[in-house]
Design a protein around this motif. Structure first.
Motif, PDB file in Angstrom:
ATOM      1  N   ALA A  91     -70.443  23.371  10.473  1.00 27.82           N
ATOM      2  CA  ALA A  91     -71.669  23.307   9.674  1.00 27.82           C
ATOM      3  C   ALA A  91     -72.812  24.042  10.373  1.00 27.82           C
ATOM      4  O   ALA A  91     -73.637  24.687   9.736  1.00 27.82           O
ATOM      5  N   ARG A  92     -72.834  23.964  11.690  1.00 26.36           N
ATOM      6  CA  ARG A  92     -73.921  24.630  12.406  1.00 26.36           C
ATOM      7  C   ARG A  92     -73.826  26.137  12.255  1.00 26.36           C
ATOM      8  O   ARG A  92     -74.810  26.851  12.365  1.00 26.36           O
ATOM      9  N   ARG A  93     -72.599  26.626  11.999  1.00 29.99           N
ATOM     10  CA  ARG A  93     -72.428  28.072  11.854  1.00 29.99           C
ATOM     11  C   ARG A  93     -72.416  28.509  10.388  1.00 29.99           C
ATOM     12  O   ARG A  93     -72.457  29.687  10.095  1.00 29.99           O
ATOM     13  N   ALA A  94     -72.320  27.527   9.466  1.00 28.29           N
ATOM     14  CA  ALA A  94     -72.233  27.884   8.048  1.00 28.29           C
ATOM     15  C   ALA A  94     -73.625  27.959   7.447  1.00 28.29           C
ATOM     16  O   ALA A  94     -74.625  27.610   8.085  1.00 28.29           O
ATOM     17  N   SER A  95     -73.652  28.390   6.175  1.00 32.19           N
ATOM     18  CA  SER A  95     -74.972  28.685   5.612  1.00 32.19           C
ATOM     19  C   SER A  95     -75.588  27.499   4.875  1.00 32.19           C
ATOM     20  O   SER A  95     -76.749  27.538   4.514  1.00 32.19           O
ATOM     21  N   LEU A 155     -59.650  22.405  -1.313  1.00 28.58           N
ATOM     22  CA  LEU A 155     -60.746  22.061  -0.400  1.00 28.58           C
ATOM     23  C   LEU A 155     -62.073  21.941  -1.144  1.00 28.58           C
ATOM     24  O   LEU A 155     -62.844  21.012  -0.921  1.00 28.58           O
ATOM     25  N   ARG A 156     -62.315  22.899  -2.038  1.00 28.14           N
ATOM     26  CA  ARG A 156     -63.571  22.839  -2.794  1.00 28.14           C
ATOM     27  C   ARG A 156     -63.644  21.576  -3.649  1.00 28.14           C
ATOM     28  O   ARG A 156     -64.671  20.904  -3.713  1.00 28.14           O
ATOM     29  N   MET A 157     -62.536  21.281  -4.301  1.00 30.38           N
ATOM     30  CA  MET A 157     -62.559  20.144  -5.215  1.00 30.38           C
ATOM     31  C   MET A 157     -62.695  18.820  -4.458  1.00 30.38           C
ATOM     32  O   MET A 157     -63.496  17.966  -4.818  1.00 30.38           O
ATOM     33  N   THR A 158     -61.936  18.659  -3.402  1.00 28.01           N
ATOM     34  CA  THR A 158     -62.039  17.404  -2.636  1.00 28.01           C
ATOM     35  C   THR A 158     -63.426  17.300  -1.987  1.00 28.01           C
ATOM     36  O   THR A 158     -64.011  16.222  -1.939  1.00 28.01           O
ATOM     37  N   GLY A 159     -63.940  18.448  -1.516  1.00 30.91           N
ATOM     38  CA  GLY A 159     -65.271  18.438  -0.911  1.00 30.91           C
ATOM     39  C   GLY A 159     -66.343  18.030  -1.917  1.00 30.91           C
ATOM     40  O   GLY A 159     -67.327  17.386  -1.578  1.00 30.91           O
ATOM     41  N   ALA A 160     -66.121  18.413  -3.178  1.00 29.74           N
ATOM     42  CA  ALA A 160     -67.120  18.082  -4.207  1.00 29.74           C
ATOM     43  C   ALA A 160     -66.957  16.658  -4.722  1.00 29.74           C
ATOM     44  O   ALA A 160     -67.887  16.088  -5.279  1.00 29.74           O
ATOM     45  N   LEU A 161     -65.769  16.093  -4.545  1.00 37.75           N
ATOM     46  CA  LEU A 161     -65.503  14.785  -5.157  1.00 37.75           C
ATOM     47  C   LEU A 161     -65.660  13.604  -4.200  1.00 37.75           C
ATOM     48  O   LEU A 161     -65.639  12.456  -4.642  1.00 37.75           O
ATOM     49  N   GLU A 213     -67.643  27.106   5.289  1.00 34.56           N
ATOM     50  CA  GLU A 213     -68.397  25.965   4.774  1.00 34.56           C
ATOM     51  C   GLU A 213     -67.593  25.151   3.773  1.00 34.56           C
ATOM     52  O   GLU A 213     -67.828  23.976   3.596  1.00 34.56           O
ATOM     53  N   VAL A 214     -66.601  25.808   3.136  1.00 37.69           N
ATOM     54  CA  VAL A 214     -65.736  25.073   2.216  1.00 37.69           C
ATOM     55  C   VAL A 214     -64.977  24.004   2.991  1.00 37.69           C
ATOM     56  O   VAL A 214     -64.907  22.839   2.604  1.00 37.69           O
ATOM     57  N   ARG A 215     -64.435  24.419   4.124  1.00 39.47           N
ATOM     58  CA  ARG A 215     -63.683  23.492   4.958  1.00 39.47           C
ATOM     59  C   ARG A 215     -64.625  22.448   5.556  1.00 39.47           C
ATOM     60  O   ARG A 215     -64.276  21.276   5.666  1.00 39.47           O
ATOM     61  N   ASP A 252     -77.632  21.686   4.189  1.00 39.77           N
ATOM     62  CA  ASP A 252     -77.502  20.224   4.206  1.00 39.77           C
ATOM     63  C   ASP A 252     -76.298  19.737   5.002  1.00 39.77           C
ATOM     64  O   ASP A 252     -76.223  18.570   5.360  1.00 39.77           O
ATOM     65  N   GLN A 253     -75.361  20.661   5.300  1.00 38.66           N
ATOM     66  CA  GLN A 253     -74.148  20.202   5.976  1.00 38.66           C
ATOM     67  C   GLN A 253     -74.399  19.625   7.376  1.00 38.66           C
ATOM     68  O   GLN A 253     -73.841  18.572   7.706  1.00 38.66           O
ATOM     69  N   PRO A 254     -75.234  20.269   8.203  1.00 38.97           N
ATOM     70  CA  PRO A 254     -75.482  19.665   9.527  1.00 38.97           C
ATOM     71  C   PRO A 254     -76.125  18.278   9.423  1.00 38.97           C
ATOM     72  O   PRO A 254     -75.819  17.401  10.232  1.00 38.97           O
TER      73      PRO A 254
END
Lengths: 145, 804
Positions: free
Chosen positions: B509-513, B440-446, B476-478, B516-518
């Protein structure tokens, strides 16, 4: 003006012998292959029976062969002589032949091999060697070359 | 621009980076350059293989032979020799980093610079792009993806003028296939041969060349020629084996080499009997070379085999230090770089220059297989794969925040591209070991890298698989992987998939820290809503995203914010408030100009041009659109150029210039097919209107002629024509053209002009020189009172100058 004449043979001869001694005792005996970079010149040539080996990396292959062939190798320096920029070393290798050595298949025998080499030393490093190590007993002889 | 449809939400990407699909003009494809060392002793084979390629009945030539025989090098030389005989040149696709045969079409599309879209997957993109091309398609290292062979057969049946040159250890067994088994290098004649005879044998020449490369004072001479010849015989004339042996000339004289080699081969050729002899002798040669390495060199070599598609010094260091307890034993720690240099000197590694001058190392597949076997035998494979994966996760995660318009952007994207094979391997390993967090981290970063570099379908695949793995508590990773998934789906116009994913992402995203995600989730949902024509919802989503950015102090990627503003304007337009839209676009434009974001500015300019069309101010529209097209053209944003053509066609249509409009619509259609894009929404409404206007204004015959002439223009010619159209308002009224008297030859020239032919093509068709053809064209322009080809064609078609 009188500058004290340098006496090369005595001072350099001792230093040259020290290089040859370290090669046998530390590199061959203690398996300190990393010291070759310090003891062997970049343009070093070793004339062995089967052909020439170049530089510290070539020297490493030559010594490494015996380390692989004799996991319990011990090295004894029998004599060191010096003349001009040359050192003559006479030595004895002892060990059990369990690893492969180019030309010889492992025999499992405990052997004692005598060797003799002439080294030319320049700037405190081995620059050229002529080396003969007696063949292993009861073996088929070099496969080629 | 895909803007409204969501495809291209980021500005500086295009402006600072040449997109991979920026290929156009006479030669669209290019071969990689050849190594600096010449190919030795293959003259006869090259002649034979090029004769086969020239044979009209042969569509697929497979160069076969065992590993180490030199297939890749040979195919590359052959392709360079044959390139000029194919109108569209030759393209090279390396399949070595691909192990999944389902990725073959994607790999080919990527190598050809073809982008995917929702409507058109890679196979369809390839079919459309190549169906009329006369191209030599080189596919290197096919053996590990042999199940894809029928697909290659399909490409060849779709694209009648494409020929394939394949390298493979085994033939593909397709009916259209011609196999050419590459033999080993010619060996020296027997011992009676004179040394000059020996010296002129290909195998011996290769040895001498390689030996000289590592030891400058090496020379082939009477004294060593016999030994060198015998070495080549012992190695069966296999180029890789000879290269590995010759590389040792730095430390061993030929006689020492031969003695050691003979011994090594005698011991090793005993290997697995199910391998063909030649393969066993290659393995023996690799093994022999490996045995000459020092212990720490061997240890590093084994580990390096986990890299796929090469690696940098940093990467090598990361896996070299893994679990290393022996490094401290040596009094003089040897740097990884030194070890790598030794391995390069031994020919076990290749070194090349990366895209930014950094050294990159790689292993031939045959050599790599050997290393992997050692690693497996030592039981270290899993551990090294773990550190490989951990390293590339860190690379991806560290690069991610710098990917959006920073100065590092282009550099980092190139680095990620170079390591794409390693990311694939790392993701596959994470999946295999059930490491959902890493996946998840890698795909999220790529995902942004996949987007910019056009790896959309592949990126979505990895993201979907990573998301499917994780059953644990969302976080937030997900959220970031969901954003990535929605982002790529948005780009491909797949809003049905994107919207629910993005809604889930927004919720997390609204619940994560992560602040920039929201903004991401809201912005992407806003873009999707614009495309769905849901302008009110779009406006509120985009407003919220923009105000969150303001609240953060404007920290979010400014290029993406520019895109969100542009969409906010589109939403206002859709809501019927064009004045508000113009105000938003004008502000966005000022900001984009200030940030030197030419691609973003081009987007704002095109919307302002469309607004000017809506207001009927055609001069203003032409002026804005001219600048927009120039900026797109400079950054080679091809799908935006297609939309640019449609806008210019709209301007022409509103001026009553229907034929040029029809031609540009044809050109836009071709370009969209080639790159697989579709007009954005709500531009689509405007373009549909233009198209119907053209259809009702022109007779079907005239429209179809102009349309297909436009379709056959190269992109460069169409751009030129579009600029001409924007610069020249007037075309000669049809009535005055009846006075013009054209000679039969001029009529011929005009007919060819109408068909969209270049001067050169006109010259060829009429058996005249290009210079004479140019003269005719110039006189025609003069007689017709026009200054562009478009205008000449329009004049011809609007009058009866060309009796049929």
């Amino acid at each position: 003006m009188t500058i004290p004449q340098r006496i090369p043979d005595l001072a350099d001869g001792a230093a040259n012998k020290e290089v040859a001694r370290r090669l046998m005792e530390e590199v061959w005996g203690e398996r300190r292959l990393d010291l070759l970079a310090e003891l062997v010149a970049g343009e070093y040539v070793e004339h062995a029976q089967i052909g020439d080996y170049y530089g510290p990396a070539g020297a490493r292959i030559g010594v490494g062969d015996y380390h692989l062939a004799f996991p319990d190798l011990t090295v004894q320096v029998d004599e060191l002589l010096t003349e001009g920029d040359k050192v003559v070393r006479r030595f004895t290798l002892c060990g059990t032949h369990t690893g492969s050595l180019p030309g010889w298949v492992p025999s499992g025998l405990r052997v004692e091999l005598h060797g003799i080499a002439i080294d030319r030393i320049a700037d405190g490093k081995l620059a050229e060697s002529w080396i003969l190590i007696e063949p292993l007993p009861s073996n088929p002889g070099p496969a080629a070359g | 621009m895909p803007t409204a449809a969501g495809p291209e939400p980021i500005g500086t990407v295009r402006s600072s980076i040449t997109p991979i699909h920026a290929r156009f003009g006479a030669r669209e494809y290019a071969l990689p350059s050849e190594p600096s060392t010449p190919l030795i002793g293959r003259e006869g084979e090259l002649q034979a293989a090029s004769d086969l390629l020239r044979d009209d009945t042969i569509r697929l030539l497979t160069i076969t032979g065992p590993g180490g025989i030199g297939k890749t090098r040979f195919a590359l030389r052959l392709a360079h020799e044959m390139e000029a005989e194919f109108e569209d040149g030759a393209a090279f696709v390396s399949l070595a980093p691909i192990s999944d045969h389902e990725l073959v079409a994607i790999a080919i599309a990527q190598a050809l610079g073809l982008r995917e879209s929702k409507e058109l997957g890679a196979p369809e993109r390839i079919r459309l792009a190549l169906r009329s091309k006369q191209l030599l398609l080189v596919l290197d290292n096919f053996e590990q993806i042999r199940p894809a062979a029928p697909y290659l057969g399909e490409i060849l049946s779709w694209c009648p003028r494409v020929k394939a040159l394949v390298t493979s250890r085994v033939p593909l067994h397709l009916t259209v296939e011609q196999e050419y088994a590459l033999p080993p290098l010619a060996l020296p004649p027997g011992n009676e041969a004179s040394w000059t005879e020996l010296a002129n044998t290909p195998a011996v020449m290769l040895f001498a060349q390689r030996a000289h490369a590592v030891k400058a004072d090496f020379a082939l001479e009477q004294a060593n020629a016999t030994n060198v010849a015998e070495i080549c015989r012992r190695l069966d004339g296999l180029p890789l084996s000879i290269e590995l042996a010759a590389a040792r000339s730095k430390v061993l004289s030929p006689s020492a080499l031969l003695a050691r080699l003979s011994h090594g081969l005698d011991v090793l050729v005993g290997g697995p009997q199910d391998h063909p002899t030649r393969q066993r002798s290659l393995r023996a040669a690799i093994n022999w070379s490996y045995d000459l390495l020092a212990e720490e060199e061997q240890r590093l070599f084994d580990r390096l085999a986990v890299f796929v598609g090469g690696f940098t010094v940093d990467a090598a260091e990361a896996i070299a230090s893994q679990g290393d307890d022996t490094a401290s034993r040596s009094s003089r720690p040897i740097s990884v770089f030194e070890l790598l240099s030794t391995l390069v000197d031994s020919s076990l590694l290749r070194i090349e220059e990366g895209s930014h001058g950094e050294p990159r190392f790689s292993m031939l597949e045959t050599v790599r297989e050997f290393g992997l076997e050692r690693l497996l035998a030592k039981g270290d494979l899993e551990q090294i794969r773990d550190s490989h994966t951990a390293f590339f996760l860190e690379v991806a995660v560290r690069a991610e925040p710098e990917l959006y318009g920073s100065e590092q952007q282009a550099f980092l994207l190139d680095l990620l591209e170079a390591d794409h094979g390693n990311f694939r391997a790392a993701l596959a390993w994470a999946e295999q070991t059930g490491d959902a967090d890493t996946a998840l981290r890698m795909t999220g970063a790529l995902f942004f890298f996949w987007y910019v570099r056009g790896h959309m379908t592949e990126g979505r695949r990895w993201l979907a698989r990573a998301l499917a793995m994780d059953e644990g508590p969302p976080g937030e990773v997900r959220a970031f992987a969901l954003i990535g998934s929605g982002f790529l789906a948005n780009w491909q116009g797949d809003f049905e998939t994107a919207v629910p994913v993005l809604e889930q992402a927004l919720d997390l995203a609204r619940r994560a820290s992560r602040w920039d995600q929201p903004i991401y989730a809201l912005g992407l949902l806003g873009i999707a809503a614009v495309d769905a024509g849901n302008y009110t919802r779009a406006a509120s989503l985009l407003e919220e995203a923009l105000s969150l950015n303001d609240a953060s102090g404007g920290k979010f990627n400014s290029a993406l914010i520019g895109q969100l503003r542009t969409h906010r304007g589109v939403a206002a337009w859709g809501q019927g408030n064009l004045d508000h839209a113009v105000k938003i676009w004008t502000e966005a434009l000022a900001d984009q100009r200030a940030r030197h974001d030419p691609w973003g500015a081009a987007n704002s300019l095109r919307y302002l041009a469309m607004a000017a069309c809506e207001h009927g101010d055609l001069d203003q529209a032409a002026q804005l659109q001219r600048e927009s097209l120039r900026l797109y053209w400079d950054s080679k944003a091809m799908d935006d150029i297609a939309d640019g053509f449609s806008i210019i066609a709209t301007i022409a249509c509103m001026r009553g210039e229907f034929i040029p409009a029809a031609r540009l619509l044809g050109a836009a259609e071709t370009l969209r097919e080639e790159i697989g894009s579709r007009p954005a929404f709500p531009e689509r409404t405007m373009f549909d209107r233009t198209q119907s206007a053209v259809q009702s204004a022109l007779s079907e015959k005239v429209r179809a002629t102009a349309w297909s002439a436009g379709r056959s223009l190269t992109t460069a010619a169409a751009v030129e024509e579009a600029f001409g159209l924007l610069a020249n308002r007037a075309t000669m009224p049809a009535e005055s053209l009846s006075q013009v008297d054209l000679s039969p030859r001029e009529q011929d020239v005009l007919r060819l002009l109408v068909l969209g032919r270049t001067d050169r093509e006109i010259a060829d068709a009429l058996f005249i020189s290009a210079r004479t053809a140019q003269g005719h064209v110039a006189r025609l322009f003069d007689k017709l009172g026009v200054s562009t080809r478009t205008a000449a064609v329009a004049a011809a078609l609007q009058s009866d100058l060309l009796p049929s």
